[in-house]
Design an enzyme around this catalytic site. Structure first.
Site, short mmCIF file in Angstrom:
data_model
loop_
_atom_site.label_atom_id
_atom_site.label_comp_id
_atom_site.label_asym_id
_atom_site.label_seq_id
_atom_site.Cartn_x
_atom_site.Cartn_y
_atom_site.Cartn_z
N ASN A 62 -70.47 15.37 76.29
CA ASN A 62 -70.61 16.51 77.18
C ASN A 62 -69.72 17.66 76.72
O ASN A 62 -68.65 17.47 76.18
CB ASN A 62 -70.38 16.14 78.65
N GLU A 64 -68.33 21.30 78.23
CA GLU A 64 -68.18 22.13 79.42
C GLU A 64 -67.94 23.59 79.04
O GLU A 64 -67.63 23.92 77.90
CB GLU A 64 -67.02 21.62 80.27
N ALA A 66 -66.47 27.38 81.19
CA ALA A 66 -65.88 27.92 82.42
C ALA A 66 -66.98 28.30 83.42
O ALA A 66 -66.78 28.26 84.62
CB ALA A 66 -65.01 29.12 82.11
N CYS A 73 -74.72 17.96 79.28
CA CYS A 73 -74.36 16.54 79.34
C CYS A 73 -74.52 15.89 77.97
O CYS A 73 -75.29 16.34 77.12
CB CYS A 73 -75.27 15.82 80.34
N GLU A 75 -75.98 13.02 77.20
CA GLU A 75 -77.31 12.46 76.96
C GLU A 75 -78.28 13.52 76.46
O GLU A 75 -79.03 13.29 75.51
CB GLU A 75 -77.86 11.83 78.25
N CYS A 112 -77.31 11.45 84.88
CA CYS A 112 -77.60 12.31 86.03
C CYS A 112 -79.11 12.59 86.09
O CYS A 112 -79.86 12.24 85.18
CB CYS A 112 -76.81 13.61 85.92
N CYS A 115 -80.57 14.64 83.14
CA CYS A 115 -80.67 13.83 81.92
C CYS A 115 -81.81 12.82 82.03
O CYS A 115 -82.53 12.58 81.06
CB CYS A 115 -79.35 13.13 81.63
#
EC number: 3.5.4.5
Length: 160
Positions: A62, A64, A66, A73, A75, A112, A115
């Protein structure tokens, strides 16, 4: 009115050590990918490893940002990379491991919803199931024989 009952059968391994050797190796690569995740905001890292039918292994973790919705993700990072670079290959297996950098994570953590939908797209397009193995940092590993076990009544191109 009619009632519909939906069931899924999942296999649960007590630890990585119980997995078949090829899956153990795939999960090890997912763990390596998890260690490289970029997660400065959530401190929740995820790694994924995908085995293709040509023997190639594709990794993802994953990433990220801001601006949270801009991240991706593990996956989907892995599956989109596989689709972009190996468009003719079939995805056989996916191993996923997730964990918090602030507390132990021993509960198996499934993909999730976003995904699951992405994996479903590839499973439908290749017309064959993708085995999915998922875990926390340590502990039990859950195996789904197909994404359909994790996303019953899925939405795909047949509805469009």
């Amino acid at each position: 009115m009619k009632t519909i009952k939906i069931e899924a059968t999942l296999a649960v391994y007590d630890s990585v050590d119980e997995l078949p050797k090829d899956v153990m190796e795939l999960m090890s690569k997912a763990m390596e990918a998890r260690s490289k995740a970029y997660v400065p905001y959530s401190n929740f890292s995820v790694g994924a490893a995908i085995l293709l039918d040509d023997g190639e292994v594709v990794l993802g973790n994953n990433q990220e940002n801001a601006s949270y919705p801009s991240g991706l993700c593990a996956e989907r990072t892995a599956i989109y990379y596989a689709g972009a670079n190996y468009p003719e290959a079939k995805i056989l297996k996916m191993a996923i491991t997730a964990g918090s950098r602030t507390q132990p994570t021993i509960t198996p953590i499934p993909p999730c919803g976003a995904c699951r939908q992405a994996i479903a797209e590839y499973e439908v397009n290749q017309n064959s199931a993708i085995e999915i193995y998922f875990m926390g940092e340590t502990g039990k590993v859950v195996k789904a024989n197909s994404l359909a076990d994790l996303l019953p009544l899925g939405f795909d191109k047949s509805f469009l």
